[in-house]
Design an enzyme around this catalytic site. Structure first.
Site, short mmCIF file in Angstrom:
data_model
loop_
_atom_site.label_atom_id
_atom_site.label_comp_id
_atom_site.label_asym_id
_atom_site.label_seq_id
_atom_site.Cartn_x
_atom_site.Cartn_y
_atom_site.Cartn_z
N GLU A 174 5.91 -39.36 -4.78
CA GLU A 174 4.54 -38.87 -4.61
C GLU A 174 3.58 -39.99 -4.19
O GLU A 174 3.59 -41.08 -4.77
CB GLU A 174 4.03 -38.25 -5.91
CG GLU A 174 2.61 -37.70 -5.79
CD GLU A 174 2.07 -37.21 -7.13
OE1 GLU A 174 1.31 -36.23 -7.12
OE2 GLU A 174 2.39 -37.82 -8.16
N GLY A 195 -1.23 -36.49 -15.62
CA GLY A 195 -1.60 -37.71 -14.89
C GLY A 195 -0.43 -38.28 -14.12
O GLY A 195 0.45 -37.55 -13.66
N SER A 196 -0.41 -39.59 -13.99
CA SER A 196 0.58 -40.27 -13.17
C SER A 196 1.92 -40.39 -13.90
O SER A 196 2.00 -40.28 -15.13
CB SER A 196 0.09 -41.68 -12.82
OG SER A 196 0.05 -42.49 -13.98
N GLY A 240 1.79 -43.49 -16.24
CA GLY A 240 1.04 -43.23 -17.46
C GLY A 240 1.80 -42.33 -18.42
O GLY A 240 1.91 -42.60 -19.62
N GLY A 241 2.35 -41.24 -17.90
CA GLY A 241 3.07 -40.29 -18.75
C GLY A 241 4.33 -40.88 -19.33
O GLY A 241 4.64 -40.69 -20.52
N CYS A 260 -1.70 -31.98 -8.33
CA CYS A 260 -0.30 -32.25 -8.65
C CYS A 260 0.63 -31.29 -7.93
O CYS A 260 1.85 -31.50 -7.90
CB CYS A 260 -0.07 -32.19 -10.16
SG CYS A 260 -0.74 -30.71 -10.92
N GLU A 282 2.81 -33.91 -17.88
CA GLU A 282 2.92 -33.42 -16.51
C GLU A 282 2.54 -34.59 -15.62
O GLU A 282 1.41 -35.06 -15.66
CB GLU A 282 2.02 -32.21 -16.32
CG GLU A 282 2.22 -31.52 -14.98
CD GLU A 282 1.20 -31.98 -13.98
OE1 GLU A 282 1.52 -32.88 -13.17
OE2 GLU A 282 0.09 -31.45 -13.99
N LYS A 288 -8.47 -37.90 -25.96
CA LYS A 288 -8.83 -39.18 -25.34
C LYS A 288 -9.42 -38.82 -23.97
O LYS A 288 -8.73 -38.42 -23.05
CB LYS A 288 -7.57 -40.04 -25.18
CG LYS A 288 -7.67 -41.19 -24.17
CD LYS A 288 -8.77 -42.18 -24.47
CE LYS A 288 -8.72 -43.35 -23.49
NZ LYS A 288 -9.06 -43.00 -22.09
#
Length: 528
Positions: free
Chosen positions: A393, A241-242, A245-246, A302, A265, A184
């Site tokens: 973060e 990603g964030s 999202g994860g 990250c 991650e 994706k």
């Protein structure tokens, strides 16, 4: 090289015009030419079904055939030439040297996994020979190896449009493991994604890989990713990603009738501890290096050092002053997307309006649409322990300086950390002895421990761990960088009382592959 804006479903180029989206130039805020089509549920379904069919063929390919495929992908990415770099610059506002370096890293990852396949011992072959005369019961012949799990869905990252995207580490490790991949593409750089997809499909054709070994689906909506995760043919997910999202993908995968692993991650504040003697002897240089690390790539890593923990003293006051001087001279570039900029500004505002937080210093803005001002804030360990949200973060060029009143309080801050990708300790030889217990604490908190270095910059090598306990990742036992990443997309299988003809090549009596095998507990390359 022409960009079509369509879906690359296996070897075919398809689209059904329902919704479209465009990439944006982060510096100008203007839409780039070419509309990209949202993948439909039917297109995602077709990609996964092709991958399922391809899996049955691909898993029977030899390690050398798979290695050649990965190496050819690297060659085809290079063959894209300047078209890839120019499009990526337009979609990300990242500078040419950064992207050329990232292209090299992407190619290097593919070739590294190819070398793992050529050597072959990664399959972890184990053989326990039969003992037919054992009492009271005979021992059967049992042989073990790792095997691919099936089609894998990969989500491209916004901050690494090449190295953590279409042909990035997740794709390279999944293909190396023997798994077809459906990517994706990240909606921020769809043109870049399409160009790399073309390179992968050319490599597949040149090396006689099955149709469906790779597909690219695009879309700006969360539905496309949701369709991929929910599809019963997908056996694992790779994501960078964030946290939001994860975690959403992780939750969705666990609601399936057949839950699947999600290797997400999700970011980290990567605490940096500066011990007293190091602060006194080298504080100014550490401050300069830290500001460089905090603002590198506009803070969009990250591994960005988002927490700096020191003990309060007269020396620490000088360090803070030097930190201020360094950050005030920094002019940053543009953030990758409007959503990243919005999230950064919200995080900064939350710090600025918190009564327990002070601003240390601000940098400069380059005045482009997506630019932001780098900032460093400060608080105390006691405030941090009372308000753990201060350690969350904020993705961008900022960091929180945390002052401890004593060694005991510094260690208490370490004990209360959540999971992170990295932790760094700056210390002299004397410091490292005096604070030995700090390392025992941090070992349980992170995936990578660093002494007297900066966390930004992740070496791609066999021993690298890029991961960590939750909430840094959803799978602390794995890594997304380094050759151990291949083990995310395999599972162990043992074969009991099999004939030689039925056994996989790696487990036959004759070690034709010349790989390391564990035979009756002894590591050897010998034949049985």
């Amino acid at each position: 090289m022409n960009i079509t804006g369509k879906q690359y479903i296996g070897s075919s180029i398809e689209f059904e015009v329902i919704e479209t989206f465009q990439a944006m130039n982060p510096e100008t805020g203007e839409a780039l030419p070419i509309s990209f089509f949202e993948a439909t549920t039917q297109e995602v379904d077709k990609a996964v079904k092709l991958a399922e069919n391809a899996f049955e063929i691909y898993k029977r390919k030899t390690s050398l055939e798979k290695a050649l495929f990965l190496e050819t992908i690297a060659d085809e990415i290079l063959n894209l030439g300047d078209a890839l770099i120019e499009r990526c610059m337009q979609e990300t506002a990242l500078p040419r040297p950064r992207l050329e370096g990232e292209r090299g890293r992407t190619m290097g990852q593919l070739k590294l996994f190819a070398s793992v396949l050529r050597e072959g011992s990664w399959v972890d072959a184990r053989i326990d020979k039969a003992q037919t005369d054992r009492l009271p019961f005979p021992k059967p012949d049992i042989r073990h190896m790792l095997t691919a799990i099936g089609p894998v869905g990969v989500f491209g990252a916004s901050n690494f449009p090449l190295a953590f995207s279409v042909a990035g580490g997740d794709t390279a490790s999944a293909l190396a493991a023997g798994c077809p991949v459906i990517v994706k593409g990240h909606q921020a750089h769809p043109g870049t994604s399409e160009l790399v997809a073309i390179a992968i499909l050319k490599a597949a054709e040149k090396t006689n890989m099955p149709n469906g070994i790779f597909s690219l689906v695009q879309g700006a909506s969360i539905r496309v990713g949701g369709d991929l995760v929910k599809h019963p043919g997908i056996k694992a997910i790779g994501f960078t990603g964030s946290y939001n999202g994860g975690k959403a993908l992780f939750d969705l995968a666990n609601k399936r009738k057949e839950p699947i692993p999600v290797f997400a991650e999700m970011g980290s504040t990567n605490p940096v501890f500066i011990l007293p003697n190091a602060l006194q002897e080298n504080g100014n240089n550490i401050a300069k290096g830290l500001v460089g690390s905090i603002t590198l790539g506009v803070g969009q890593f990250c591994t960005n050092p988002g927490l700096i923990i020191i003990e309060q003293s007269k020396v620490s006051e000088q360090f803070v002053s030097q930190l201020s001087t360094e950050i005030e001279g920094v002019e940053t570039g543009s953030l990758l997307t409007d959503s990243i900029k919005e999230a950064y500004n919200i995080g900064i505002t939350n710090f600025e309006t918190n009564n327990n937080v002070e601003i240390v210093a601000s940098g400069l803005s380059n005045q482009t649409k997506a630019s932001v001002v780098p900032k460093i804030f400060s608080t105390t360990v006691s405030n941090l322990l009372e308000r753990p949200e201060l350690s969350e973060e904020v993705f961008g060029p900022t960091s929180m300086l945390v002052s401890a009143s004593s060694k005991k309080e510094l260690l208490e801050a370490a004990k209360n950390l959540e999971g992170h990708i990295t932790a760094t300790v700056f210390g002299t030889k004397e410091d490292l002895v005096n604070y030995e217990e700090l390392f025992s604490i941090l070992e349980n908190k992170v995936g990578r421990l660093i002494i007297n270095g900066y966390p930004t910059g992740v070496e791609v090598c066999h021993s690298m761990v890029h991961g960590g306990p939750f909430p840094a990742t959803t799978a602390s036992q794995s890594t997304s960088v380094g050759t151990n990443a291949i083990k995310r997309f395999v599972r162990p299988v043992c074969f009991q009382n099999f004939t030689q003809e039925l056994l996989p090549e790696a487990l036959k009596d004759e070690n034709a592959l010349r790989i390391w095998r564990l035979i009756d507990g002894n590591l050897t390359k010998d034949n049985l």
